[in-house]
Design a protein around this motif. Structure first.
Motif, PDB file in Angstrom:
ATOM      1  N   TYR A 126       0.837  -1.195   0.000  1.00 41.19           N
ATOM      2  CA  TYR A 126       0.000   0.000   0.000  1.00 41.19           C
ATOM      3  C   TYR A 126       0.875   1.249   0.000  1.00 41.19           C
ATOM      4  O   TYR A 126       0.560   2.242  -0.665  1.00 41.19           O
ATOM      5  N   ALA A 127       1.989   1.197   0.732  1.00 40.66           N
ATOM      6  CA  ALA A 127       2.924   2.326   0.724  1.00 40.66           C
ATOM      7  C   ALA A 127       3.457   2.557  -0.688  1.00 40.66           C
ATOM      8  O   ALA A 127       3.573   3.703  -1.145  1.00 40.66           O
ATOM      9  N   GLY A 128       3.781   1.475  -1.389  1.00 42.35           N
ATOM     10  CA  GLY A 128       4.231   1.610  -2.769  1.00 42.35           C
ATOM     11  C   GLY A 128       3.149   2.189  -3.661  1.00 42.35           C
ATOM     12  O   GLY A 128       3.421   2.998  -4.553  1.00 42.35           O
ATOM     13  N   HIS A 129       1.906   1.783  -3.422  1.00 46.65           N
ATOM     14  CA  HIS A 129       0.778   2.320  -4.178  1.00 46.65           C
ATOM     15  C   HIS A 129       0.670   3.830  -4.003  1.00 46.65           C
ATOM     16  O   HIS A 129       0.324   4.563  -4.935  1.00 46.65           O
ATOM     17  N   LEU A 130       0.981   4.309  -2.785  1.00 45.12           N
ATOM     18  CA  LEU A 130       0.938   5.747  -2.520  1.00 45.12           C
ATOM     19  C   LEU A 130       2.180   6.467  -3.027  1.00 45.12           C
ATOM     20  O   LEU A 130       2.230   7.702  -2.994  1.00 45.12           O
ATOM     21  N   GLY A 131       3.192   5.699  -3.462  1.00 43.17           N
ATOM     22  CA  GLY A 131       4.441   6.306  -3.901  1.00 43.17           C
ATOM     23  C   GLY A 131       5.356   6.666  -2.758  1.00 43.17           C
ATOM     24  O   GLY A 131       6.287   7.474  -2.924  1.00 43.17           O
ATOM     25  N   THR A 132       5.130   6.085  -1.600  1.00 43.53           N
ATOM     26  CA  THR A 132       5.960   6.364  -0.421  1.00 43.53           C
ATOM     27  C   THR A 132       7.115   5.374  -0.375  1.00 43.53           C
ATOM     28  O   THR A 132       6.928   4.203  -0.040  1.00 43.53           O
ATOM     29  N   LEU A 133       8.296   5.828  -0.703  1.00 46.37           N
ATOM     30  CA  LEU A 133       9.473   4.965  -0.695  1.00 46.37           C
ATOM     31  C   LEU A 133      10.206   5.031   0.642  1.00 46.37           C
ATOM     32  O   LEU A 133      10.917   4.095   1.009  1.00 46.37           O
ATOM     33  N   GLU A 134      10.055   6.159   1.340  1.00 45.90           N
ATOM     34  CA  GLU A 134      10.716   6.319   2.630  1.00 45.90           C
ATOM     35  C   GLU A 134      10.126   5.333   3.639  1.00 45.90           C
ATOM     36  O   GLU A 134       8.947   4.977   3.565  1.00 45.90           O
ATOM     37  N   LYS A 135      10.952   4.937   4.590  1.00 47.99           N
ATOM     38  CA  LYS A 135      10.481   4.010   5.626  1.00 47.99           C
ATOM     39  C   LYS A 135      11.094   4.382   6.969  1.00 47.99           C
ATOM     40  O   LYS A 135      12.293   4.215   7.189  1.00 47.99           O
ATOM     41  N   THR A 136      10.269   4.938   7.829  1.00 44.75           N
ATOM     42  CA  THR A 136      10.646   5.169   9.215  1.00 44.75           C
ATOM     43  C   THR A 136       9.494   4.668  10.073  1.00 44.75           C
ATOM     44  O   THR A 136       8.401   4.376   9.575  1.00 44.75           O
ATOM     45  N   ASP A 137       9.709   4.588  11.369  1.00 50.22           N
ATOM     46  CA  ASP A 137       8.648   4.099  12.249  1.00 50.22           C
ATOM     47  C   ASP A 137       7.427   5.009  12.195  1.00 50.22           C
ATOM     48  O   ASP A 137       6.283   4.548  12.188  1.00 50.22           O
ATOM     49  N   ARG A 138       7.648   6.322  12.158  1.00 47.52           N
ATOM     50  CA  ARG A 138       6.520   7.265  12.114  1.00 47.52           C
ATOM     51  C   ARG A 138       5.778   7.183  10.784  1.00 47.52           C
ATOM     52  O   ARG A 138       4.543   7.237  10.748  1.00 47.52           O
ATOM     53  N   ILE A 139       6.530   7.045   9.708  1.00 44.85           N
ATOM     54  CA  ILE A 139       5.890   6.893   8.401  1.00 44.85           C
ATOM     55  C   ILE A 139       5.099   5.594   8.347  1.00 44.85           C
ATOM     56  O   ILE A 139       3.968   5.555   7.849  1.00 44.85           O
ATOM     57  N   ASP A 140       5.668   4.532   8.909  1.00 44.68           N
ATOM     58  CA  ASP A 140       4.962   3.245   8.926  1.00 44.68           C
ATOM     59  C   ASP A 140       3.645   3.348   9.694  1.00 44.68           C
ATOM     60  O   ASP A 140       2.635   2.773   9.279  1.00 44.68           O
ATOM     61  N   ALA A 141       3.645   4.086  10.796  1.00 44.51           N
ATOM     62  CA  ALA A 141       2.418   4.257  11.570  1.00 44.51           C
ATOM     63  C   ALA A 141       1.351   4.971  10.738  1.00 44.51           C
ATOM     64  O   ALA A 141       0.169   4.597  10.761  1.00 44.51           O
ATOM     65  N   ARG A 142       1.773   5.977   9.987  1.00 38.83           N
ATOM     66  CA  ARG A 142       0.817   6.703   9.135  1.00 38.83           C
ATOM     67  C   ARG A 142       0.281   5.814   8.020  1.00 38.83           C
ATOM     68  O   ARG A 142      -0.922   5.815   7.735  1.00 38.83           O
ATOM     69  N   ILE A 143       1.163   5.019   7.409  1.00 38.64           N
ATOM     70  CA  ILE A 143       0.736   4.132   6.321  1.00 38.64           C
ATOM     71  C   ILE A 143      -0.248   3.082   6.842  1.00 38.64           C
ATOM     72  O   ILE A 143      -1.230   2.742   6.180  1.00 38.64           O
ATOM     73  N   ILE A 144       0.005   2.558   8.048  1.00 36.57           N
ATOM     74  CA  ILE A 144      -0.917   1.583   8.646  1.00 36.57           C
ATOM     75  C   ILE A 144      -2.293   2.199   8.805  1.00 36.57           C
ATOM     76  O   ILE A 144      -3.322   1.578   8.499  1.00 36.57           O
ATOM     77  N   SER A 145      -2.349   3.445   9.289  1.00 38.12           N
ATOM     78  CA  SER A 145      -3.625   4.135   9.459  1.00 38.12           C
ATOM     79  C   SER A 145      -4.337   4.325   8.118  1.00 38.12           C
ATOM     80  O   SER A 145      -5.541   4.059   7.991  1.00 38.12           O
ATOM     81  N   GLN A 146      -3.591   4.753   7.088  1.00 34.84           N
ATOM     82  CA  GLN A 146      -4.194   4.980   5.779  1.00 34.84           C
ATOM     83  C   GLN A 146      -4.659   3.678   5.141  1.00 34.84           C
ATOM     84  O   GLN A 146      -5.727   3.628   4.504  1.00 34.84           O
ATOM     85  N   ALA A 147      -3.853   2.628   5.297  1.00 36.73           N
ATOM     86  CA  ALA A 147      -4.242   1.336   4.740  1.00 36.73           C
ATOM     87  C   ALA A 147      -5.517   0.822   5.418  1.00 36.73           C
ATOM     88  O   ALA A 147      -6.394   0.242   4.765  1.00 36.73           O
ATOM     89  N   ALA A 148      -5.637   1.037   6.727  1.00 42.13           N
ATOM     90  CA  ALA A 148      -6.840   0.619   7.445  1.00 42.13           C
ATOM     91  C   ALA A 148      -8.057   1.428   6.997  1.00 42.13           C
ATOM     92  O   ALA A 148      -9.157   0.894   6.862  1.00 42.13           O
TER      93      ALA A 148
END
Length: 313
Positions: free
Chosen positions: A86-108
């Motif tokens: 899903y992060a790739g679908h959004l074009g988000t290549l960066e990966k940090t713990d805070r970014i991962d938390a945001r991606i989890i929320s958006q994916a949900a």
């Protein structure tokens, strides 16, 4: 209309939780019961429809799950691979713990996952004890395999002593698991009934009781996918590759493999099914997987329908 859930994204690590609250707020708390209780209580007070979403981390998420169960708050476990895609679908290549938390929320938000059904204490103990039993059995086999390479009597005696000690531990764990199943009359009845199928012994039945409680609720397709026995197509354009299985619960698949191996030789119905597939040109491994899937479907009918009587096998 049903109230829209607010999905709180949480990236879990051993020591900390990174929390994303829709609206852009992020914070970090310690992964301890006291700190997690505080954050769950605070967010729930401000967002009554909040559902806490995290990925499975192999155990570090346990504190969050336990606190949500204790507080009666909805929580879900997201598939880590799906979240990354899903992060790739959004074009988000960066990966940090805070970014991962945001991606989890958006994916949900996009996927709308169902809240996790919290297992009761008996079921949790059963799963943990059987998972430990599986790990010890693998260790027994690993240590025992050294015997054929040893010549010194002292080394052989030492290995045999270790294997014997593990065997005692296995017997104790199996006894404890049977005791936990016996605490639930319905589960014990299912345990007995599935063993009516030739090929399904006491250990396979216990493994299913501990690791696949969904046997009592899901349909054939979803159970096959959960166990990693659903055939996945590989087709593109004019190329139609062979289907294959992947993912799923490995320990469940392992238990069904040994049961199907016995059934393909000694179970009258499943043996005939296996031989028919082989004669039709299917590879023996493919035919055996088909037996595993058919066996799982049969056990599902037995578990969900007390009046169902399997044909003589």
């Amino acid at each position: 209309m049903a109230t829209e859930r607010v999905h709180i994204g949480i990236d879990v690590s051993k020591d900390t939780l990174d929390v994303f609250i829709p609206g852009g707020k992020t914070l970090r708390v310690k992964n301890t019961p006291a700190a997690v209780r505080g954050i769950v209580r605070g967010i729930s007070a401000r967002e009554p429809t909040a559902m806490f979403c995290c990925e499975s981390t192999g155990g570090y998420e346990r504190t969050l799950l336990d606190v949500c169960r204790e507080k009666g708050r909805p929580v879900c476990l997201m598939n880590a691979q799906q979240v990354r895609c899903y992060a790739g679908h959004l074009g988000t290549l960066e990966k940090t713990d805070r970014i991962d938390a945001r991606i989890i929320s958006q994916a949900a938000d996009d996927k709308k996952p169902a809240p996790l059904v919290h297992p009761d204490l008996r079921r949790r103990k059963l799963k943990e004890l059987w998972t430990l039993r599986a790990a010890l059995a693998a260790e027994r086999d690993r240590v025992g395999n050294q015997l054929e390479h040893l010549a010194e009597k002292e080394a052989v005696a030492a290995v045999r002593k270790i294997v014997a000690a593990i065997e005692r531990q296995l017997a104790g764990l199996e006894k404890r698991c049977r005791g936990l199943v016996a605490q639930d009359a319905a589960a014990e009845a299912v345990l007995r009934r599935v063993q009516l199928v030739k090929g399904v012994g006491p250990l396979t039945a216990l493994a299913l009781a501990a690791l696949l409680p969904e046997l009592l609720a899901l349909d054939d397709k979803r159970l096959a996918k959960l166990a990693g026995l659903a055939p996945i197509p590989d087709q593109s354009g004019t190329v139609d590759g062979p289907r294959h299985i992947q993912k799923g619960r490995g320990l469940v698949r392992r238990a069904l493999y040994f049961a199907a191996l016995t059934a393909s030789r000694h179970n009258r119905i499943l043996s005939a099914f296996y031989e028919r597939l082989v004669k039709a040109g299917k590879a023996r491994k493919v035919a055996l997987v088909a037996v595993m899937r058919k066996l799982l479907c049969l056990l599902r009918r037995i578990a969900q329908n007390p009046d169902f009587v399997p044909a003589s096998t």
